[in-house]
Write a protein that holds these residues in place. Structure first.
Motif, short mmCIF file in Angstrom:
data_model
loop_
_atom_site.label_atom_id
_atom_site.label_comp_id
_atom_site.label_asym_id
_atom_site.label_seq_id
_atom_site.Cartn_x
_atom_site.Cartn_y
_atom_site.Cartn_z
N SER A 28 -15.85 -10.38 8.05
CA SER A 28 -17.07 -10.67 7.20
C SER A 28 -17.19 -11.00 5.97
O SER A 28 -18.01 -11.82 5.73
CB SER A 28 -17.75 -9.03 7.60
OG SER A 28 -17.66 -8.55 8.91
N ALA A 29 -16.42 -10.57 5.06
CA ALA A 29 -16.19 -11.19 3.69
C ALA A 29 -15.94 -12.42 3.50
O ALA A 29 -16.76 -13.07 2.86
CB ALA A 29 -15.19 -10.16 2.88
N VAL A 30 -15.08 -13.05 4.30
CA VAL A 30 -14.76 -14.32 4.18
C VAL A 30 -15.99 -15.33 4.63
O VAL A 30 -16.45 -16.21 4.03
CB VAL A 30 -13.43 -14.86 5.15
CG1 VAL A 30 -13.43 -16.42 5.44
CG2 VAL A 30 -12.15 -14.17 4.44
N ILE A 31 -16.80 -14.80 5.83
CA ILE A 31 -17.88 -15.64 6.38
C ILE A 31 -18.93 -15.50 5.19
O ILE A 31 -19.50 -16.45 4.95
CB ILE A 31 -17.97 -15.13 7.78
CG1 ILE A 31 -17.11 -15.18 8.74
CG2 ILE A 31 -19.55 -15.66 7.94
CD1 ILE A 31 -17.54 -14.67 10.16
N GLY A 321 -9.56 -19.79 12.77
CA GLY A 321 -8.26 -19.81 12.43
C GLY A 321 -8.00 -18.68 11.35
O GLY A 321 -7.04 -17.81 11.43
N VAL A 322 -9.08 -18.45 10.47
CA VAL A 322 -8.73 -17.19 9.56
C VAL A 322 -9.09 -15.65 10.37
O VAL A 322 -8.32 -14.98 10.29
CB VAL A 322 -10.25 -17.52 8.54
CG1 VAL A 322 -10.16 -16.12 7.60
CG2 VAL A 322 -10.18 -18.67 7.76
N MET A 323 -9.78 -15.72 11.37
CA MET A 323 -10.14 -14.64 12.42
C MET A 323 -8.67 -14.44 12.85
O MET A 323 -8.32 -13.22 12.68
CB MET A 323 -11.05 -14.72 13.26
CG MET A 323 -12.58 -14.86 12.70
SD MET A 323 -13.70 -14.84 14.08
CE MET A 323 -15.31 -14.81 13.27
N GLN A 324 -8.20 -15.14 13.30
CA GLN A 324 -6.86 -15.13 14.08
C GLN A 324 -5.71 -14.58 13.32
O GLN A 324 -5.03 -13.53 13.53
CB GLN A 324 -6.41 -16.24 14.83
CG GLN A 324 -7.39 -16.90 15.97
CD GLN A 324 -6.89 -18.10 16.58
OE1 GLN A 324 -6.38 -18.97 15.80
NE2 GLN A 324 -7.23 -18.22 17.88
N VAL A 326 -6.04 -13.36 10.06
CA VAL A 326 -6.44 -11.80 9.72
C VAL A 326 -5.94 -10.69 10.54
O VAL A 326 -5.79 -9.70 10.07
CB VAL A 326 -7.73 -11.67 9.19
CG1 VAL A 326 -8.48 -10.31 8.92
CG2 VAL A 326 -8.27 -12.76 7.95
N ILE A 327 -6.53 -10.93 11.96
CA ILE A 327 -6.25 -10.16 12.96
C ILE A 327 -4.63 -9.65 13.01
O ILE A 327 -4.37 -8.38 12.96
CB ILE A 327 -6.95 -10.47 14.13
CG1 ILE A 327 -8.44 -10.55 14.47
CG2 ILE A 327 -6.37 -9.56 15.48
CD1 ILE A 327 -8.91 -11.06 15.38
N VAL A 328 -3.85 -10.59 13.08
CA VAL A 328 -2.58 -10.73 13.36
C VAL A 328 -1.91 -9.87 12.06
O VAL A 328 -1.16 -8.68 12.00
CB VAL A 328 -1.63 -11.63 13.51
CG1 VAL A 328 -0.19 -11.50 13.20
CG2 VAL A 328 -2.13 -12.49 14.60
N LEU A 329 -2.35 -10.08 10.76
CA LEU A 329 -1.86 -9.30 9.78
C LEU A 329 -2.47 -7.90 9.72
O LEU A 329 -1.63 -7.18 9.34
CB LEU A 329 -2.29 -10.22 8.36
CG LEU A 329 -1.77 -11.33 8.15
CD1 LEU A 329 -2.36 -12.00 6.79
CD2 LEU A 329 -0.36 -11.39 7.62
N CYS A 330 -3.74 -7.83 9.92
CA CYS A 330 -4.21 -6.51 9.93
C CYS A 330 -3.35 -5.65 11.00
O CYS A 330 -3.26 -4.27 10.76
CB CYS A 330 -5.74 -6.45 10.14
SG CYS A 330 -6.74 -7.08 8.79
N VAL A 331 -3.26 -6.08 12.08
CA VAL A 331 -2.49 -5.11 13.36
C VAL A 331 -0.93 -4.93 12.39
O VAL A 331 -0.76 -3.75 12.71
CB VAL A 331 -2.43 -5.79 14.27
CG1 VAL A 331 -1.31 -5.39 15.35
CG2 VAL A 331 -3.52 -5.98 15.07
N VAL A 332 -0.14 -5.80 11.86
CA VAL A 332 0.88 -5.67 11.51
C VAL A 332 1.19 -4.55 10.39
O VAL A 332 1.93 -3.38 10.37
CB VAL A 332 1.67 -6.99 10.87
CG1 VAL A 332 2.94 -6.80 10.25
CG2 VAL A 332 1.99 -7.87 12.24
N ILE A 333 0.17 -4.69 9.51
CA ILE A 333 0.09 -3.79 8.27
C ILE A 333 -0.33 -2.38 8.76
O ILE A 333 0.10 -1.37 8.17
CB ILE A 333 -1.08 -4.36 7.17
CG1 ILE A 333 -0.31 -5.70 6.61
CG2 ILE A 333 -1.09 -3.46 6.18
CD1 ILE A 333 -1.43 -6.33 5.73
#
Length: 369
Positions: A28-31, A321-324, A326-333
């Motif tokens: 949301s912040a990026v958009i 691409g940003v969403m994808q 961000v989702i992977v990074l957020c899940v890992v973290i």
């Protein structure tokens, strides 16, 4: 019967929940930075993704993504990084297309033959990396990346007119598979679902059973935890590494089957590439769990399908691409944070129990004295 562990369930739910909330906030912040309304973007995606044709498209797109994720996860379960799924499925699909296009057997024979050839070629291609690792100690990351390049170059060499391909306009492709050897589809409206979804389900069930309910799966996970401990308990580390790489490659060989058997019916210069690298992200996203990876594959398909609609609404095409990412990074973290919190909580509980036992022992000693 296992005792219900409330804390374990809370931690299991907290990780994906934290990841989803963080991903939504960051996206949301990026958009918002681009000057667009993030809530409108999410509404457009949900509306477009709920349509029946989009749902069928998402399911069909998720099939190769899921198979790629399982192929990667087989290695991940024992700390092997099979970065070569992309090359393995492409060379497997190419050889399978050449074999299938050269034969005119009944479909009941030729379809399984094409699938088996793809699995064997994928296993052999990944087995090169497994053999080098077990005999020479070469990192599988390096060898699988190099094998990706070799696969692309070899396919490019043979995919030329006069060799193993024929020209169709500006495209080169292998001879088409006979009509009888094309895979079935599941009739749905407005378009059918690819029958190769059955392969994906069978692979998911086999992955769950072999790794979670067999001796080999236990050995594989044991090697992933500690090779020295597994070796001391009688597990052949080299054999387990080699077999796991072969299994990973065999599953990778199935990635291109939905395109080959249900869509193009040949291998051409426009055959999809890059699915293997998406599988790495989905294996991380699904935490190597068959259901988690399936949900991740569907989510990936949803983002790609609805992302095209966002472009018509005036949003930048890079948003998806940003969403994808961000989702992977957020899940890992998120999973790492929850894991560390759970570990600290467990250590604190053990410390409290030991302290309580020590106090009880001291009290008993005083009473006896």
């Amino acid at each position: 019967m296992k005792r219900f562990d409330k804390d374990k369930v809370i931690l299991a739910v907290a990780a994906p929940l934290l990841a989803v909330v963080a991903a939504l906030v960051i996206t949301s912040a990026v958009i918002g930075v681009t000057g667009k309304d993030p809530l409108h973007a999410f509404a457009v995606m949900l509306d477009f993704g709920s349509k029946s044709d989009s749902q069928v498209w998402i399911i069909n797109e998720a099939i190769p993504y899921y198979l790629a994720a399982v192929a990667v996860a087989v290695g991940f379960r024992m700390n092997l990084f099979n970065i070569g799924v992309d090359g393995q499925y492409r060379v497997a699909a190419f050889v399978a297309a050449v074999v299938g296009g050269a034969l005119t057997l009944p479909g009941i024979i030729q379809i399984p033959l094409v699938i088996v050839v793809a699995m064997l070629v994928g296993a052999l291609w990944s087995g090169i990396a497994g053999l080098l690792k077990t005999t020479r100690g070469v990192s599988e990351v390096i060898t699988t990346i190099m094998l990706n390049s070799i696969a692309a170059s070899a396919i490019g060499y043979f995919l030329q007119e006069g060799r193993l391909a024929e020209k169709d306009g500006n495209l080169f492709h292998t001879p088409n598979l006979p009509e009888a050897s094309r895979f079935f589809t599941i009739p749905t409206e407005p378009k059918p679902i690819y029958g190769t979804i059955v392969l994906a389900v069978l692979v998911g069930v086999a992955y769950w059973f072999v790794l979670g309910r067999t001796r080999f799966g236990f050995d594989l996970r044991a090697v992933g935890r500690s090779q020295s401990a597994a070796s001391a308990s009688g597990v052949s580390v080299r054999r387990t590494v080699l077999v796991s790489m072969l299994l990973s490659g065999a599953v990778a060989g199935l990635v291109g089957m939905s395109t080959l058997l249900n869509v193009s019916h040949n291998y051409g210069t426009d055959f999809p590439a890059g699915i293997g690298f998406t599988g790495i992200a989905l294996a991380l996203l699904g935490r190597n769990h068959p259901i988690g990876m399936a949900l991740g594959a569907l989510l990936w398909g949803f983002l790609e399908r609805t992302g095209t609609q966002l472009e018509f609404e005036g949003y930048a095409q890079e948003v998806v691409g940003v969403m994808q990412g961000v989702i992977v990074l957020c899940v890992v973290i998120a999973y790492e944070l929850v894991r560390r919190y759970g570990l600290r909580t467990q250590q604190r509980k053990v410390g409290e129990e030991l302290a309580a036992q020590a106090r009880t022992s001291d009290d008993k000693a005083e009473v006896s004295a």
